[in-house]
Design an enzyme around this catalytic site. Sequence first.
Site, PDB file in Angstrom:
ATOM      1  N   LYS A 119     -43.083   0.779  11.989  1.00 33.27           N
ATOM      2  CA  LYS A 119     -43.168   2.249  12.023  1.00 33.27           C
ATOM      3  C   LYS A 119     -42.647   2.770  10.699  1.00 33.27           C
ATOM      4  CE  LYS A 119     -40.162   5.058  14.291  1.00 33.27           C
ATOM      5  NZ  LYS A 119     -39.696   5.877  13.148  1.00 33.27           N
ATOM      6  N   ASP A 131     -34.505   2.877  13.099  1.00 36.48           N
ATOM      7  CA  ASP A 131     -33.437   2.954  12.095  1.00 36.48           C
ATOM      8  C   ASP A 131     -32.311   3.867  12.587  1.00 36.48           C
ATOM      9  OD1 ASP A 131     -34.637   5.417  11.756  1.00 36.48           O
ATOM     10  OD2 ASP A 131     -34.848   5.267   9.571  1.00 36.48           O
ATOM     11  N   SER A 132     -32.489   4.465  13.792  1.00 33.79           N
ATOM     12  CA  SER A 132     -31.397   5.177  14.447  1.00 33.79           C
ATOM     13  C   SER A 132     -30.228   4.232  14.708  1.00 33.79           C
ATOM     14  CB  SER A 132     -31.873   5.800  15.765  1.00 33.79           C
ATOM     15  OG  SER A 132     -32.500   4.815  16.570  1.00 33.79           O
ATOM     16  N   ASP A 188     -38.758  -0.591  12.639  1.00 28.88           N
ATOM     17  CA  ASP A 188     -38.772   0.640  11.829  1.00 28.88           C
ATOM     18  C   ASP A 188     -38.499   0.297  10.362  1.00 28.88           C
ATOM     19  OD1 ASP A 188     -39.049   3.364  11.713  1.00 28.88           O
ATOM     20  OD2 ASP A 188     -37.149   3.824  12.735  1.00 28.88           O
ATOM     21  N   GLU A 207     -41.950  13.990  16.438  1.00 29.62           N
ATOM     22  CA  GLU A 207     -40.524  14.275  16.718  1.00 29.62           C
ATOM     23  C   GLU A 207     -40.184  15.724  16.370  1.00 29.62           C
ATOM     24  OE1 GLU A 207     -37.641  11.501  15.169  1.00 29.62           O
ATOM     25  OE2 GLU A 207     -35.948  12.791  15.757  1.00 29.62           O
ATOM     26  N   GLU A 252     -41.913   6.672   8.483  1.00 25.28           N
ATOM     27  CA  GLU A 252     -41.890   8.133   8.523  1.00 25.28           C
ATOM     28  C   GLU A 252     -42.727   8.708   7.391  1.00 25.28           C
ATOM     29  OE1 GLU A 252     -37.882   9.652   8.596  1.00 25.28           O
ATOM     30  OE2 GLU A 252     -37.294   8.311  10.235  1.00 25.28           O
TER      31      GLU A 252
HETATM   32  O1  KIV Z   1     -35.176   5.456  14.715  1.00 25.27           O
HETATM   33  C1  KIV Z   1     -35.526   5.858  15.835  1.00 25.27           C
HETATM   34  O2  KIV Z   1     -34.880   5.627  16.858  1.00 25.27           O
HETATM   35  C2  KIV Z   1     -36.750   6.635  15.922  1.00 25.27           C
HETATM   36  C3  KIV Z   1     -37.103   7.241  17.226  1.00 25.27           C
HETATM   37  C4  KIV Z   1     -36.238   8.395  17.495  1.00 25.27           C
HETATM   38  C5  KIV Z   1     -38.547   7.587  17.318  1.00 25.27           C
HETATM   39  O3  KIV Z   1     -37.425   6.793  14.940  1.00 25.27           O
END
Ligand code: KIV
Length: 275
Positions: free
Chosen positions: A124, A55-56, A94, A193, A126
Amino acid sequence: MSTVNQASRREHRVSVRSLARAKRRGEPFSMLTAYDHAFARIFDAAGIDVLLVGDSLANVVQGLDTTLPVTLDEMIYHTRLVARAATRALVVGDMPFGSFQGSPERAVESAIRMVKEGGAQAVKLEGGVGAAETIRRIVGTDVPVMGHVGLTPQSVHRMGGYRVQGRGDAGRERLLADARAVEEAGAFAVVLEGMPADLAREITAELAIPTIGIGAGAACDGQVLVMHDLLGLNDWSPSFVKQYADLGALASKAARAFADDVASRKFPGDEHCYR
Ligand code: KIV
């Protein structure tokens, strides 16, 4: 080529099982973010083991200050572009803010959309102790889940900024509890992280599932970087980043050369014209 690579050349694809095997054998593996087909194809062919559609993308693709606004539909769209390119790497999508918090039913629905519409092989999300029940529910539908503890960008407002987590006795205990909860809930791996390297080492030694570090030192089982940091496409990168190329400077030079050639009528030349 990494050992996960060698193992999965026989199996064709990196899987949650090959990552577990890599941990048992003490063989480090690599994960990179990818958001589109072109880079996913390059990273997959280069032998990157896991492609994370992070989600970055809110920050590095959409130009936003936080990851909070990116939507599930946007994540699914980008996951589809990456999944279409990957022939070997495990593709992880994500789960964006709001797609899984507060309602395990919504979480399951979102995870299934990531797999069904995005083509992700795993998701993934969080969170630690507070996300354990959600992880359990998603894993119960046979969608593999990668956890993510420590500096979790979706919690930026609770953390009061993007700060290293797990400092002090209480902070350490909290992150150890988070990592244990994620493993007990059935996650196949966990991103660590923004935490002190010795804490990441302790978590990595204690957990049976692979840990994947970002700003968490060298002891993790795998390492992940955001592709824009790796390739020098950002104005700024955190200090834990190693920049492996300066594509930003190359792209800028190429664009300037093109603009100059157009201005001076050097491009297109005769060789670029149809006859
Ligand atoms: O969203 C992302 O890129 C991430 C990584 C930094 C692990 O969660």
